[in-house]
Design a protein around this motif. Structure first.
Motif, short mmCIF file in Angstrom:
data_model
loop_
_atom_site.label_atom_id
_atom_site.label_comp_id
_atom_site.label_asym_id
_atom_site.label_seq_id
_atom_site.Cartn_x
_atom_site.Cartn_y
_atom_site.Cartn_z
N PHE A 1 0.84 -1.17 0.00
CA PHE A 1 0.00 0.00 0.00
C PHE A 1 0.89 1.24 0.00
O PHE A 1 1.94 1.25 0.64
N PRO A 2 0.48 2.30 -0.71
CA PRO A 2 1.25 3.54 -0.67
C PRO A 2 1.35 4.03 0.77
O PRO A 2 0.35 4.09 1.49
N MET A 3 2.54 4.36 1.20
CA MET A 3 2.73 4.77 2.59
C MET A 3 3.60 6.00 2.62
O MET A 3 4.75 5.97 2.20
N LEU A 4 3.05 7.08 3.10
CA LEU A 4 3.81 8.31 3.25
C LEU A 4 3.56 8.85 4.64
O LEU A 4 2.44 9.20 4.99
N ASN A 5 4.61 8.86 5.45
CA ASN A 5 4.50 9.39 6.80
C ASN A 5 4.70 10.89 6.77
O ASN A 5 5.59 11.40 6.08
N ILE A 6 3.87 11.60 7.52
CA ILE A 6 4.00 13.05 7.61
C ILE A 6 4.11 13.43 9.09
O ILE A 6 3.21 13.18 9.88
N LYS A 7 5.23 14.03 9.42
CA LYS A 7 5.47 14.52 10.78
C LYS A 7 5.41 16.05 10.76
O LYS A 7 6.08 16.68 9.95
N THR A 8 4.60 16.61 11.64
CA THR A 8 4.43 18.05 11.70
C THR A 8 5.18 18.65 12.88
O THR A 8 5.08 18.14 14.00
N THR B 1 5.70 22.59 14.64
CA THR B 1 5.24 23.97 14.61
C THR B 1 6.31 24.86 15.21
O THR B 1 6.64 24.73 16.39
N PHE B 2 6.84 25.76 14.40
CA PHE B 2 8.01 26.55 14.78
C PHE B 2 7.78 28.05 14.64
O PHE B 2 6.88 28.49 13.92
N ASN B 3 8.63 28.80 15.28
CA ASN B 3 8.79 30.26 15.22
C ASN B 3 7.54 31.02 15.67
O ASN B 3 6.46 30.43 15.80
N PRO B 4 7.67 32.32 15.92
CA PRO B 4 6.52 33.10 16.43
C PRO B 4 5.32 33.13 15.50
O PRO B 4 4.20 33.45 15.94
N PHE B 5 5.51 32.81 14.22
CA PHE B 5 4.39 32.77 13.28
C PHE B 5 3.60 31.47 13.38
O PHE B 5 2.61 31.30 12.67
N GLN B 6 4.06 30.55 14.24
CA GLN B 6 3.41 29.24 14.40
C GLN B 6 3.28 28.53 13.05
O GLN B 6 2.22 28.05 12.66
N GLU B 7 4.40 28.48 12.35
CA GLU B 7 4.47 27.87 11.01
C GLU B 7 4.63 26.37 11.11
O GLU B 7 5.37 25.86 11.96
N ASN B 8 3.93 25.65 10.24
CA ASN B 8 4.03 24.19 10.20
C ASN B 8 5.15 23.75 9.26
O ASN B 8 5.09 24.01 8.06
N THR B 9 6.13 23.10 9.83
CA THR B 9 7.21 22.48 9.07
C THR B 9 6.87 21.01 8.92
O THR B 9 6.44 20.36 9.88
N TYR B 10 7.06 20.46 7.71
CA TYR B 10 6.68 19.07 7.47
C TYR B 10 7.88 18.22 7.07
O TYR B 10 8.71 18.63 6.27
N LEU B 11 7.92 17.04 7.67
CA LEU B 11 8.92 16.04 7.34
C LEU B 11 8.18 14.84 6.76
O LEU B 11 7.34 14.23 7.42
N LEU B 12 8.47 14.52 5.50
CA LEU B 12 7.82 13.41 4.81
C LEU B 12 8.82 12.29 4.61
O LEU B 12 9.96 12.54 4.19
N TYR B 13 8.42 11.06 4.87
CA TYR B 13 9.30 9.91 4.67
C TYR B 13 8.48 8.65 4.49
O TYR B 13 7.32 8.57 4.90
N ASP B 14 9.09 7.65 3.83
CA ASP B 14 8.38 6.39 3.60
C ASP B 14 9.14 5.24 4.24
O ASP B 14 10.07 5.44 5.02
N GLU B 15 8.73 4.01 3.89
CA GLU B 15 9.30 2.83 4.54
C GLU B 15 10.77 2.61 4.20
O GLU B 15 11.47 1.86 4.89
N THR B 16 11.28 3.27 3.16
CA THR B 16 12.70 3.13 2.82
C THR B 16 13.58 3.94 3.77
O THR B 16 14.80 3.75 3.81
N GLY B 17 12.97 4.88 4.49
CA GLY B 17 13.73 5.75 5.38
C GLY B 17 14.17 7.04 4.72
O GLY B 17 14.72 7.92 5.39
#
Length: 236
Positions: free
Chosen positions: A18-25, A27-43
């Motif tokens: 099955f397609p698998m994409l992990n998304i880790k959020t 939230t940084f800086n005074p603007f409360q900006e969402n930074t995203y880290l995307l990774y799959d089963e390969t690492g």
């Protein structure tokens, strides 16, 4: 019973993927900006819009990457307003990865260094892009692909990233839960943003989950109906 065993063995003989994409959020800086880290089963992974400025924020991100054995292969910006690029130079240097932006946002990126001190970011360090994102092409994250969709209006070179297999969208500052990106900054265009959201984002499956640049995630189906700016119940 023999029929049940046969059915079980039938499925055991196949490798179901099955397609698998992990998304880790983060939230940084005074603007409360969402930074995203995307990774799959390969690492393998991609870092999107690193808003980390303080050392504690950068250490939090770095620790997660190390603890989960993620190998970053690229750094992506949906757009280049200050709150989304504060960690660009640090990420490039720390992880040895190239920075990719849309070419139309290059002037936006270059302008940050001039005004960053006015926002209190006196230690901001600029970073040059290594390549450019092109509309309609795809970015690989391990075994998964992210489609690049061009959605200007909030910023002239704003792009979003869509993973078709899991129906997930990194939407940056185009659309939020019950709102849209502001268009009163240099290069902003409200009518263009409205049109692009309707033509590009609202054409995606309604169950698509949008991960915005600020605030909680939402779905395309919810925004098509309830968004007060571009939804069916938009204010006239």
């Amino acid at each position: 019973m023999s029929q049940i065993k046969g059915i079980i063995l039938y499925f055991v003989g196949f490798e179901l993927t099955f397609p698998m994409l992990n998304i880790k959020t983060f939230t940084f800086n005074p603007f409360q900006e969402n930074t995203y880290l995307l990774y799959d089963e390969t690492g393998e992974g991609a870092l999107i819009d690193p808003g980390c400025y303080e050392e504690s924020e950068r250490q939090e991100l770095k620790n997660f990457i190390i603890e989960n054995n993620i190998k970053l292969t690229q750094l992506l910006n949906t757009h280049c307003h200050i709150d989304h690029v504060l960690g660009n130079a640090w990420a490039k240097r720390t992880f040895g990865i190239p920075l990719l932006i849309h070419k139309e946002d290059l002037p936006v990126l270059k302008s940050v260094e001039a005004y960053a001190p006015n926002y209190g970011f006196k230690m901001y360090e600029g970073a040059e892009p290594d390549d450019y994102l092109k509309e309609g092409e795809s970015i690989k994250v391990g075994n998964e692909s992210l489609k690049i969709i061009y959605v200007p209006g909030h910023a002239p070179g704003h792009v979003v990233f869509y993973h078709e297999g899991s129906k997930k969208l990194i939407s940056g500052d185009t659309i939020f839960k019950g709102s849209i990106g502001r268009t009163d900054l240099p290069g902003g265009n409200q009518n263009l943003l409205f049109a692009k959201i309707k033509s590009e984002l609202f054409s995606l499956p309604e169950e698509t989950v949008a991960y915005p640049g600020h605030g909680p995630k939402t779905t395309i189906g919810f925004e098509k109906i309830h968004n007060p700016f571009v939804g069916q119940r938009a204010r006239s």
